[in-house]
Design a protein around this motif. Structure first.
Motif, PDB file in Angstrom:
ATOM      1  N   GLY A 137       0.637  -0.932  -0.007  1.00  0.00           N
ATOM      2  CA  GLY A 137       0.256   0.239   0.120  1.00  0.00           C
ATOM      3  C   GLY A 137       0.685   1.477   0.051  1.00  0.00           C
ATOM      4  O   GLY A 137       2.236   1.481  -0.041  1.00  0.00           O
ATOM      5  N   HIS A 138       0.086   2.732  -0.617  1.00  0.00           N
ATOM      6  CA  HIS A 138       0.913   3.083   0.125  1.00  0.00           C
ATOM      7  C   HIS A 138       0.182   4.292   1.744  1.00  0.00           C
ATOM      8  O   HIS A 138      -0.301   4.339   2.706  1.00  0.00           O
ATOM      9  N   ARG A 139       2.294   4.619   2.308  1.00  0.00           N
ATOM     10  CA  ARG A 139       2.071   5.119   3.488  1.00  0.00           C
ATOM     11  C   ARG A 139       2.301   6.000   3.832  1.00  0.00           C
ATOM     12  O   ARG A 139       2.844   7.216   2.479  1.00  0.00           O
ATOM     13  N   PHE A 140       2.057   6.923   4.865  1.00  0.00           N
ATOM     14  CA  PHE A 140       2.450   7.810   5.709  1.00  0.00           C
ATOM     15  C   PHE A 140       2.473   7.630   7.234  1.00  0.00           C
ATOM     16  O   PHE A 140       1.879   7.099   7.518  1.00  0.00           O
ATOM     17  N   ALA A 141       3.166   8.804   8.153  1.00  0.00           N
ATOM     18  CA  ALA A 141       2.914   9.023   9.005  1.00  0.00           C
ATOM     19  C   ALA A 141       2.225  10.340   9.354  1.00  0.00           C
ATOM     20  O   ALA A 141       2.007  11.122   8.709  1.00  0.00           O
ATOM     21  N   LEU A 142       1.563  10.038  10.932  1.00  0.00           N
ATOM     22  CA  LEU A 142       0.812  11.882  11.091  1.00  0.00           C
ATOM     23  C   LEU A 142       1.326  11.821  12.189  1.00  0.00           C
ATOM     24  O   LEU A 142       1.948  10.609  13.236  1.00  0.00           O
ATOM     25  N   SER A 143       1.768  12.912  12.582  1.00  0.00           N
ATOM     26  CA  SER A 143       2.220  13.286  13.673  1.00  0.00           C
ATOM     27  C   SER A 143       1.464  14.594  14.780  1.00  0.00           C
ATOM     28  O   SER A 143       1.092  15.367  13.653  1.00  0.00           O
ATOM     29  N   LEU A 144       0.894  13.938  15.587  1.00  0.00           N
ATOM     30  CA  LEU A 144       0.301  15.582  16.612  1.00  0.00           C
ATOM     31  C   LEU A 144       1.235  15.165  18.480  1.00  0.00           C
ATOM     32  O   LEU A 144       1.757  15.120  18.678  1.00  0.00           O
ATOM     33  N   ILE A 169       3.637  13.828   8.189  1.00  0.00           N
ATOM     34  CA  ILE A 169       2.923  15.137   8.086  1.00  0.00           C
ATOM     35  C   ILE A 169       2.638  15.491   9.044  1.00  0.00           C
ATOM     36  O   ILE A 169       1.953  14.232  10.423  1.00  0.00           O
ATOM     37  N   GLY A 170       1.711  16.337  10.119  1.00  0.00           N
ATOM     38  CA  GLY A 170       0.974  16.508  11.329  1.00  0.00           C
ATOM     39  C   GLY A 170       0.629  18.016  11.825  1.00  0.00           C
ATOM     40  O   GLY A 170       1.197  18.900  10.855  1.00  0.00           O
ATOM     41  N   GLY A 171       0.206  17.829  12.987  1.00  0.00           N
ATOM     42  CA  GLY A 171       0.107  19.760  13.352  1.00  0.00           C
ATOM     43  C   GLY A 171       0.485  19.369  14.745  1.00  0.00           C
ATOM     44  O   GLY A 171       0.088  17.976  15.456  1.00  0.00           O
ATOM     45  N   GLY A 361      -9.870  18.878   9.824  1.00  0.00           N
ATOM     46  CA  GLY A 361      -8.882  18.077  10.459  1.00  0.00           C
ATOM     47  C   GLY A 361      -8.629  19.613  11.358  1.00  0.00           C
ATOM     48  O   GLY A 361      -9.935  19.682  11.899  1.00  0.00           O
ATOM     49  N   PHE A 362      -7.950  20.709  12.023  1.00  0.00           N
ATOM     50  CA  PHE A 362      -7.952  21.181  12.891  1.00  0.00           C
ATOM     51  C   PHE A 362      -6.762  22.798  12.863  1.00  0.00           C
ATOM     52  O   PHE A 362      -6.024  22.497  11.426  1.00  0.00           O
ATOM     53  N   GLU A 363      -6.676  23.881  13.302  1.00  0.00           N
ATOM     54  CA  GLU A 363      -6.464  24.882  13.416  1.00  0.00           C
ATOM     55  C   GLU A 363      -5.511  24.839  14.558  1.00  0.00           C
ATOM     56  O   GLU A 363      -5.584  24.328  15.971  1.00  0.00           O
ATOM     57  N   THR A 364      -3.899  24.465  13.881  1.00  0.00           N
ATOM     58  CA  THR A 364      -2.802  24.693  14.583  1.00  0.00           C
ATOM     59  C   THR A 364      -1.947  25.491  15.229  1.00  0.00           C
ATOM     60  O   THR A 364      -2.187  26.482  15.140  1.00  0.00           O
ATOM     61  N   TYR A 365      -1.113  24.975  16.060  1.00  0.00           N
ATOM     62  CA  TYR A 365      -0.171  25.764  16.683  1.00  0.00           C
ATOM     63  C   TYR A 365       1.539  25.807  15.835  1.00  0.00           C
ATOM     64  O   TYR A 365       2.243  25.912  16.425  1.00  0.00           O
ATOM     65  N   GLY A 366       1.401  24.920  15.096  1.00  0.00           N
ATOM     66  CA  GLY A 366       2.329  24.537  14.034  1.00  0.00           C
ATOM     67  C   GLY A 366       2.010  23.716  12.636  1.00  0.00           C
ATOM     68  O   GLY A 366       1.174  22.703  14.079  1.00  0.00           O
ATOM     69  N   GLU A 367       2.420  23.671  11.979  1.00  0.00           N
ATOM     70  CA  GLU A 367       2.896  22.614  11.100  1.00  0.00           C
ATOM     71  C   GLU A 367       3.953  21.323  10.676  1.00  0.00           C
ATOM     72  O   GLU A 367       5.095  22.272  10.962  1.00  0.00           O
ATOM     73  N   GLN A 368       3.531  20.043  10.220  1.00  0.00           N
ATOM     74  CA  GLN A 368       4.918  19.160  10.574  1.00  0.00           C
ATOM     75  C   GLN A 368       4.861  19.223   9.139  1.00  0.00           C
ATOM     76  O   GLN A 368       3.628  18.803   8.636  1.00  0.00           O
ATOM     77  N   TYR A 369       5.979  18.664   8.599  1.00  0.00           N
ATOM     78  CA  TYR A 369       4.945  17.708   7.024  1.00  0.00           C
ATOM     79  C   TYR A 369       7.225  18.268   6.813  1.00  0.00           C
ATOM     80  O   TYR A 369       8.058  18.423   6.134  1.00  0.00           O
ATOM     81  N   ARG A 370       6.857  16.441   6.375  1.00  0.00           N
ATOM     82  CA  ARG A 370       8.652  15.664   5.916  1.00  0.00           C
ATOM     83  C   ARG A 370       9.176  16.251   7.344  1.00  0.00           C
ATOM     84  O   ARG A 370       9.073  15.679   8.636  1.00  0.00           O
ATOM     85  N   ALA A 371      10.269  16.841   7.566  1.00  0.00           N
ATOM     86  CA  ALA A 371      11.623  16.734   7.887  1.00  0.00           C
ATOM     87  C   ALA A 371      11.365  18.422   9.022  1.00  0.00           C
ATOM     88  O   ALA A 371      12.455  18.785   9.627  1.00  0.00           O
ATOM     89  N   MET A 372      10.502  19.014   8.610  1.00  0.00           N
ATOM     90  CA  MET A 372      10.357  20.623   8.330  1.00  0.00           C
ATOM     91  C   MET A 372       8.699  20.449   9.615  1.00  0.00           C
ATOM     92  O   MET A 372       7.976  20.182   9.452  1.00  0.00           O
ATOM     93  N   HIS A 373       9.186  21.461  10.914  1.00  0.00           N
ATOM     94  CA  HIS A 373       8.434  22.483  11.418  1.00  0.00           C
ATOM     95  C   HIS A 373       8.682  23.100  10.876  1.00  0.00           C
ATOM     96  O   HIS A 373       9.006  24.220  11.615  1.00  0.00           O
ATOM     97  N   LEU A 374       6.930  23.496  10.902  1.00  0.00           N
ATOM     98  CA  LEU A 374       6.257  25.322  10.192  1.00  0.00           C
ATOM     99  C   LEU A 374       5.881  26.033  10.988  1.00  0.00           C
ATOM    100  O   LEU A 374       4.981  25.425  11.303  1.00  0.00           O
ATOM    101  N   ASN A 375       4.953  27.364  10.234  1.00  0.00           N
ATOM    102  CA  ASN A 375       4.041  28.254  10.902  1.00  0.00           C
ATOM    103  C   ASN A 375       3.324  28.412   9.878  1.00  0.00           C
ATOM    104  O   ASN A 375       4.043  28.665   8.679  1.00  0.00           O
ATOM    105  N   GLN A 376       2.113  28.966   9.877  1.00  0.00           N
ATOM    106  CA  GLN A 376       1.611  29.777   8.971  1.00  0.00           C
ATOM    107  C   GLN A 376       1.431  29.117   7.287  1.00  0.00           C
ATOM    108  O   GLN A 376       1.666  29.498   6.806  1.00  0.00           O
ATOM    109  N   THR A 377       1.017  27.936   8.070  1.00  0.00           N
ATOM    110  CA  THR A 377       1.192  27.410   6.846  1.00  0.00           C
ATOM    111  C   THR A 377       0.180  25.769   6.500  1.00  0.00           C
ATOM    112  O   THR A 377      -0.380  25.621   7.916  1.00  0.00           O
TER     113      THR A 377
END
Length: 389
Positions: A137-144, A169-171, A361-377
């Motif tokens: 199958g297709h795999r992804f990981a999700l972080s909270l 990906i995550g929030g 989904g939900f409104e976050t205090y930060g977003e995760q994408y691959r190996a990055m922690h981001l804001n305003q995304t």
């Protein structure tokens, strides 16, 4: 089904349910009534910090025995019918078509990186063992992640390293901009200073994505004094941080607010790309506290907004085309994007786009994408309509 509770069944078998019920027990009861519980393998729940988290967790365990549960508090829920100021949003994954394993990283303020990587590798092995013969199958990981632990960068880099190419990906959990208590739940347990990691394998086509609506200007700031462990910057360009920032954006330092920070974010350049580094608040001493780690010597660029509606529409249209039709999107949307959209009076247009493309989904205090922690995304996972042969 209780008043204020709605359910949508998606083509992939996922059921999304949302309610604006005022208290936790009633919210869970109405969700349980709406869902076909016989097919559910895992629940992801996004809940208002106004709920009593202990009651919510106990109610979920009572109504969904034997079902894995992961979730966090938010600064607003996103449902296929639009945003929810207060309430509960539930994504119920079916056992058929989705294989999910979850793990918990604890004490992330002083994360044992090797231990975290070991936990993630264990999840990968568990997913391999549970895979039916001949199925790929297709795999992804999700972080909270508990945002108030200020540890997202460490967590994300450790997890991404151990995922060995599986996209993450995550929030970061929210609490309606109170910044006092963000909560995670996993399998009946309340967690703080922690991160929940899910590994998902699905038979359906997927795409991870990130979208923002800012472009760099020529205005630069060098961080000349900072306390990195607190994400606090006291000097920019050898001047008091709040005053230097306020002068650059044409505001009085006394009048800086979350709306100011949403409208005028700062960005750092990494690998040729700019990533937002949002300010969370001004401290009494005139320093600035950020949602992301910021160290001395970092060069930040003042960013200017592009049309948030057009940027979001282009992203969702592109995903729709790439996947041959979107079934749903699990999205992590920075709360500052909502504030920015409100200040520009376009929030209803963003909500319409999310409804059209089935964003949940939900409104976050930060977003995760691959190996990055981001804001305003706006990051997330898009699931396509067609089942993989």
């Amino acid at each position: 089904m209780a008043h204020g509770t709605q359910m949508r069944r998606h083509l992939c078998g996922i059921q999304t349910v949302w309610t604006d019920a005022g208290e936790a027990e009633g919210a869970v009861a109405s969700v349980a009534e709406a869902i076909d519980r016989s097919i559910v393998g895992h629940l992801i729940v996004f809940f208002s910090p106004a709920y009593e988290a202990e009651v919510l967790t106990a109610s979920l365990a009572a109504h969904f025995p034997g079902v894995g549960v992961s979730g966090c508090s938010t600064s607003g829920g996103i449902s296929p019918a639009g945003t929810i100021e207060r309430g509960l949003v539930v994504i119920a994954f079916p056992r058929q078509g989705f294989r999910i394993v979850s793990g918990l990283l604890t004490q992330i303020t002083r994360l044992d990186v090797e231990g975290a990587a070991s936990t993630v590798r264990g999840l990968r092995r568990l997913l391999d063992q549970g895979r039916p013969e001949g199925v790929g199958g297709h795999r992804f990981a999700l972080s909270l992640i508990d945002s108030l632990a200020n540890a997202e960068e460490t967590v994300v880099s450790a997890v991404a390293w151990a995922l060995d190419g599986i996209p993450l990906i995550g929030g970061s959990a929210g609490d309606d901009l109170a910044f006092s208590s963000t909560i995670l739940i996993r399998d009946g347990v309340l967690c703080r200073d922690a991160a929940v990691i899910l590994l998902v394998e699905t038979d359906f086509p997927i795409r991870i994505f990130k979208s923002d609506n800012f472009e760099p200007t020529q205005r630069k700031f060098v961080v000349t004094a900072a306390r990195e462990e607190e994400r606090r910057v006291s000097e920019l360009n050898a001047e008091p941080a709040a005053r230097e920032y306020a002068m650059a954006v044409g505001l009085d330092p006394e009048n800086l607010s979350t709306m100011s920070f949403a409208a005028y974010p700062l960005a750092v350049k990494i690998g040729g790309e700019y990533y937002c580094r949002s300010i969370s608040r001004v401290e009494p001493d005139g320093s600035l506290t950020f949602f992301c780690a910021i160290g001395e010597g970092v060069v930040m660029t003042l960013a200017q907004p592009r049309d948030i509606v057009e940027a979001t529409r282009a992203e969702l249209e592109g995903l729709d085309e790439a996947l041959g039709g979107l079934d749903l999107v699990i999205g992590f949307d920075c709360v500052f994007r909502r504030l920015d959209a409100e200040s520009r009076q376009v929030r209803h247009r963003i909500a319409d786009l999310y409804k059209r493309y089935g964003v949940v989904g939900f409104e976050t205090y930060g977003e995760q994408y691959r190996a990055m922690h981001l804001n305003q995304t706006f990051t997330g996972i898009a699931i396509g309509r067609a089942e993989t042969p």
